[in-house]
Write a protein that holds these residues in place. Structure first.
Motif, PDB file in Angstrom:
ATOM      1  N   ASN A 280      41.413 -30.273 142.374  1.00  0.00           N
ATOM      2  CA  ASN A 280      42.696 -30.646 141.752  1.00  0.00           C
ATOM      3  C   ASN A 280      43.506 -31.496 142.696  1.00  0.00           C
ATOM      4  OD1 ASN A 280      42.593 -29.367 139.358  1.00  0.00           O
ATOM      5  ND2 ASN A 280      43.996 -27.708 139.900  1.00  0.00           N
ATOM      6  N   GLU A 281      44.010 -32.607 142.204  1.00  0.00           N
ATOM      7  CA  GLU A 281      44.933 -33.411 143.022  1.00  0.00           C
ATOM      8  C   GLU A 281      46.343 -33.094 142.585  1.00  0.00           C
ATOM      9  OE1 GLU A 281      44.239 -37.578 143.853  1.00  0.00           O
ATOM     10  OE2 GLU A 281      42.190 -37.273 143.147  1.00  0.00           O
TER      11      GLU A 281
ATOM     12  N   TYR B 271      43.900 -31.610 148.203  1.00  0.00           N
ATOM     13  CA  TYR B 271      43.356 -30.993 146.981  1.00  0.00           C
ATOM     14  C   TYR B 271      43.601 -29.490 146.943  1.00  0.00           C
ATOM     15  CZ  TYR B 271      40.487 -35.234 147.167  1.00  0.00           C
ATOM     16  OH  TYR B 271      40.061 -36.522 147.242  1.00  0.00           O
TER      17      TYR B 271
ATOM     18  N   PRO C 149      40.347 -26.007 141.592  1.00  0.00           N
ATOM     19  CA  PRO C 149      40.653 -26.023 140.156  1.00  0.00           C
ATOM     20  C   PRO C 149      40.502 -24.610 139.586  1.00  0.00           C
ATOM     21  CG  PRO C 149      38.465 -26.930 140.574  1.00  0.00           C
ATOM     22  CD  PRO C 149      39.075 -26.665 141.913  1.00  0.00           C
TER      23      PRO C 149
END
Ligand SMILES: Cc1cc2nc3c(=O)[nH]c(=O)nc-3n(C[C@H](O)[C@H](O)[C@H](O)COP(=O)(O)OP(=O)(O)OC[C@H]3O[C@@H](n4cnc5c(N)ncnc54)[C@H](O)[C@@H]3O)c2cc1C
Length: 428
Positions: A76-77, A192, A195
């Protein structure tokens, strides 16, 4: 061959995956009633989901990124809002940094680069750097800054990375870590997140294993002889050919070894310091920070030190990450969650009205870690560091504290690769 693995954080589980892949039978033991150790995605219900422990992955943490890739997980960014900086009632962001702070930052960076250019790896080979090993990062920052605001900025920045006050961090150890940063381009830090949360990754890791983890297994004693190792837990025993201990140093210190481990190893374990960090997390009825045109990330000179938007699902959640002496003070408060809302509302009055509920994750007093992650204290690198990782007979050691990426999730994974290679080499 059967290998026991004690401690099922990132290091232990990655070790298990790699050993099983190499055809080795493993037995898995963990004191807590969950895997993940210092990484844990808290789900408080009604969409309040956040990371209670390790959270950020840097862009050059290639083992972490590869591991996610193995499970088809895309990192995830986070949304790219600038971080707010608050000092003595004045505000800017890290892209519009005050000139005096920027100049001091560049001065510190230039000095660090110069020192690093004379350093060798591994860090304990730098016998010429005895003086640096005695000094603390705090002195180095004071020496290379010229404004009060600049000193605050670099202190806040590096305290966040190290998880403790710069006066507790050894300069040689810090410079050895800085060597990693020198190859970086642009904003590769905290690039990051996992997720769906780190716990999802651990579920996937366990899903690949043939061995069933045993939870609630608190190791007390390790007895080795010529043919194997007996592990004595609070509630039973196990016999294995070799064992890998991934316990953080304060937990390892409490284990009794028969015969005793070497004096060098014992001293290295005792000298390996843990950073003092806590997380305080608040759920709000709405993301008021976004309405105010701010992403939630802040470094400030008040007690909260650092915040960010930690929302992992539907509920808007802000997290504060407090390190060092302040973390110890705050862990002793009667109601740190409310005290935090009060501090936050001094800066953002909306916070008090919007507050719903909150939680504290006190890693300083966590029984199985007693700190957030290890850091290299003064005189640790040259006196002790070389002794922390090597095996003692049939007893092997892994965990972030035994790695070159000390303190990071990446270090835990690095240690897994090293210890697996060590066992396979010894047995062949
Ligand atoms: C608040 C916080 C923020 C962090 N932020 C980041 C970050 O943003 N990025 C990053 O890279 N890293 C971060 N870290 C560090 C990262 O989480 C750790 O480096 C990593 O998770 C360590 O993994 P490990 O397997 O070495 O140790 P652990 O995860 O601690 O695993 C060791 C296991 O041993 C178990 N154990 C202990 N004693 C016993 C016993 N006697 N018997 C049996 N089992 C035992 C423990 O319960 C634990 O599960 C953070 C950590 C914290 C706490």
């Amino acid at each position: 061959m059967t290998v026991g693995i004690v401690g099922l954080g990132a290091a232990g589980l990655r070790t298990a995956m790699l050993l099983e892949r190499a055809g080795v039978t493993v037995r898995l033991f963990e004191a807590r009633y969950r895997p993940g150790g210092r990484m844990f995605t808290a789900d408080e219900g009604n969409g309040a989901v956040y990371e209670a422990g390790g959270e950020w992955i840097d862009a050059d943490h290639l083992r972490c990124l590869d591991l996610m890739g193995e499970f088809g997980l895309e990192p995830n960014e986070p949304v790219d809002w600038p971080r707010k900086l608050v000092h003595k009632g004045k505000e800017c962001t890290d892209v519009t940094l005050w000139n005096d702070a920027l100049e001091d930052d560049l001065r510190v960076e230039a000095a660090a680069r110069e020192f690093c250019s004379n350093l060798r790896e591994p860090p304990w080979e730098n016998l010429q750097a005895k003086e640096l090993d005695r000094q603390v990062l705090g002195d180095f920052l004071r020496e290379h800054t010229s404004s009060e605001r600049g000193l605050w900025w670099v202190t806040a920045k590096y305290r966040s990375d190290e998880g403790d006050d710069p006066d507790r961090i050894g300069l040689l150890g810090w410079l050895s870590g800085y060597l990693h940063y020198m190859d970086r381009e642009g904003e590769e830090m905290s690039a990051y997140r996992f997720p769906g949360g780190a716990s999802r990754l651990f579920e996937r890791m366990i899903g690949t294993l043939k061995a069933e983890p045993v939870y609630g297994a608190v190791l007390h004693r390790v007895r080795q002889d010529a043919s194997g190792v007996t592990l004595i837990f609070e509630n039973g025993e196990a016999r294995v050919d070799r064992v890998i201990l991934t316990l953080p140093p304060p937990a390892l210190e409490r284990v009794v070894f028969e015969p005793a481990i070497s004096v060098e190893k014992r001293c290295a374990v005792e000298a390996c310091r843990m950073s003092r960090a806590i997380k305080i997390v608040w759920e709000f009825d709405r993301p008021w920070w976004e309405e105010a045109g701010w992403g939630g990330s802040m470094l400030c000179d008040g007690p909260l030190q650092q915040t960010w938007d930690a929302s992992g699902a539907d509920a808007p959640v802000l997290s504060a990450y407090i390190c060092g002496d302040r973390a110890v003070e705050w862990s002793r408060l009667g109601d740190p969650v409310r005290a935090g809302v009060y501090e936050l509302s001094l800066l953002f009055p909306q916070a008090a009205k919007s507050f719903q509920r909150g939680w504290i994750h006190d890693w300083v007093n966590d029984p199985y870690a007693q700190g957030a992650f290890s850091h290299l204290a003064p005189e640790y690198v040259l006196e002790h560091m070389r002794y922390i990782a090597p095996a003692e007979g049939r007893v092997h050691f892994a965990g972030e504290h035994t790695a070159m990426w000390t303190g990071f999730i990446e270090g835990a994974l690095e240690s897994a690769e090293r210890v697996v290679e060590e066992i396979i080499r010894t047995e062949s």
